[in-house]
Design an enzyme around this catalytic site. Sequence first.
Site, PDB file in Angstrom:
ATOM      1  N   SER A  59      69.324  15.497  38.787  1.00 39.60           N
ATOM      2  CA  SER A  59      70.464  14.594  38.584  1.00 39.60           C
ATOM      3  C   SER A  59      71.330  15.025  37.404  1.00 39.60           C
ATOM      4  CB  SER A  59      69.982  13.155  38.355  1.00 39.60           C
ATOM      5  OG  SER A  59      69.283  12.662  39.465  1.00 39.60           O
ATOM      6  N   CYS A 268      68.826   5.303  42.686  1.00 40.79           N
ATOM      7  CA  CYS A 268      69.851   5.993  41.904  1.00 40.79           C
ATOM      8  C   CYS A 268      71.012   6.446  42.788  1.00 40.79           C
ATOM      9  CB  CYS A 268      69.213   7.142  41.125  1.00 40.79           C
ATOM     10  SG  CYS A 268      70.240   7.728  39.750  1.00 40.79           S
ATOM     11  N   ASN A 310      69.422   7.302  34.954  1.00 40.46           N
ATOM     12  CA  ASN A 310      70.244   8.492  34.722  1.00 40.46           C
ATOM     13  C   ASN A 310      71.380   8.472  35.726  1.00 40.46           C
ATOM     14  OD1 ASN A 310      71.417  10.984  34.422  1.00 40.46           O
ATOM     15  ND2 ASN A 310      69.766  12.085  35.449  1.00 40.46           N
ATOM     16  N   HIS A 358      65.111   4.437  38.255  1.00 40.15           N
ATOM     17  CA  HIS A 358      64.097   5.380  38.727  1.00 40.15           C
ATOM     18  C   HIS A 358      62.711   4.746  38.673  1.00 40.15           C
ATOM     19  CE1 HIS A 358      66.326   9.355  38.770  1.00 40.15           C
ATOM     20  NE2 HIS A 358      67.222   8.523  38.250  1.00 40.15           N
ATOM     21  N   GLU A 360      60.023   5.806  39.900  1.00 44.15           N
ATOM     22  CA  GLU A 360      58.961   6.803  39.712  1.00 44.15           C
ATOM     23  C   GLU A 360      58.719   7.075  38.232  1.00 44.15           C
ATOM     24  OE1 GLU A 360      62.214   9.151  38.535  1.00 44.15           O
ATOM     25  OE2 GLU A 360      62.063   7.800  40.247  1.00 44.15           O
TER      26      GLU A 360
END
Length: 382
Positions: A59, A268, A310, A358, A360
């Site tokens: 990203s 995202c 992000n 995110h 994860e």
Amino acid sequence: MGGGGRATGWATTQQDAALVLEDGRVFRGAAYGAVGETLGEAVFCTAMTGYQETLTDPSYHRQIVVAAAPQIGNTGWNDEDDESGKIWVAGYVVRDPARRASNWRATSTLPEAMQRQDIVGIAGIDTRALVRHLRTRGSMKAGIFSGAALADTDELLGRVTGQPSMLGADLAEEVSTDSVYTIEPTGDPRFTVVAVDLGIKTNTPRMFAERGMRVHVVPSNASIEQILDLKPNGVFLSNGPGDPATQDGAVALTRSVLERGVPLFGICFGNQILGRALGRDTYKMKFGHRGINIPVIEHGTGRIAITAQNHGFALEGEQGEQFDTPFGRAEVSHVCANDGTVEGVRLIDGRAFSVQYHPEAAAGPHDAAYLFDRFAGLMEGA
């Protein structure tokens, strides 16, 4: 943690370096990592840990990342924490590089990893002043120059301003896999998930696999026929770089998935793609959200999660807003507690949902890991 650790060597080979912003602001310091020239969009990340995961996150493709944490490099570089096969950032900006790497898993230092992969960086500048400048003026074009790449300021500024803007940048295909690959589940398989790789991180398929999901990762330009041939119980849209307004192909693919009633989960960049498929517009944020301590409110439950984020683009909308789509009613399901930015959308009938952060969490908090279980429940009920 080790005792003596490994010396970085950066201090003994430093050369002059300059960070030049498109508005003419110049920060001078020392070369860090590779020596040379790099161009990209200057953004800042507030995370205090996880620099290896940050640098290898696709990203961040074409972005010069400014570390807000003052000291970087303490734990070196290891063979386990990469979130992709390479460093993706265009450049790295730090204030106080650790002079020794001290961690039992370290196989090299951070500047050595940057040198191996030709990542140009700069150290020793006032990153507090730089972060404040970017918060005030917004993310902008930038360049890092050292060694033979250094020149007078006007020439460097010309190189910076002449590069393409992140607005309108179509980058997902540049970071996506070229071919399908499969991550097998831990234990007996329960579901099959097709993950559309728009810039996927390594830990995401791992999180699916831990929940008994076989994951087929497909390129960003995969067709609906290729996806259906894999007989998925669900489809996942990954994170990724660039402007979501360029992703007409991914949006059309998402609509095809929704038309067939296949459960869908996005994170995202995937949140922005689902939002566009549901008829929402996107916009470029002033300086974005990049860090691992960003609070998000889930509208339906009032639950607050501290999240890893992000992104420099976002969906338009308001907390709790409901709207009509070709696939039924939808709503803005999550917002950022700091500024009200849309952090999630979902179809009210439950077939599809996405979040801007995110879950994860590599690196980051684990507050949002339950979303993988929610996706499993959605597939179980389909």
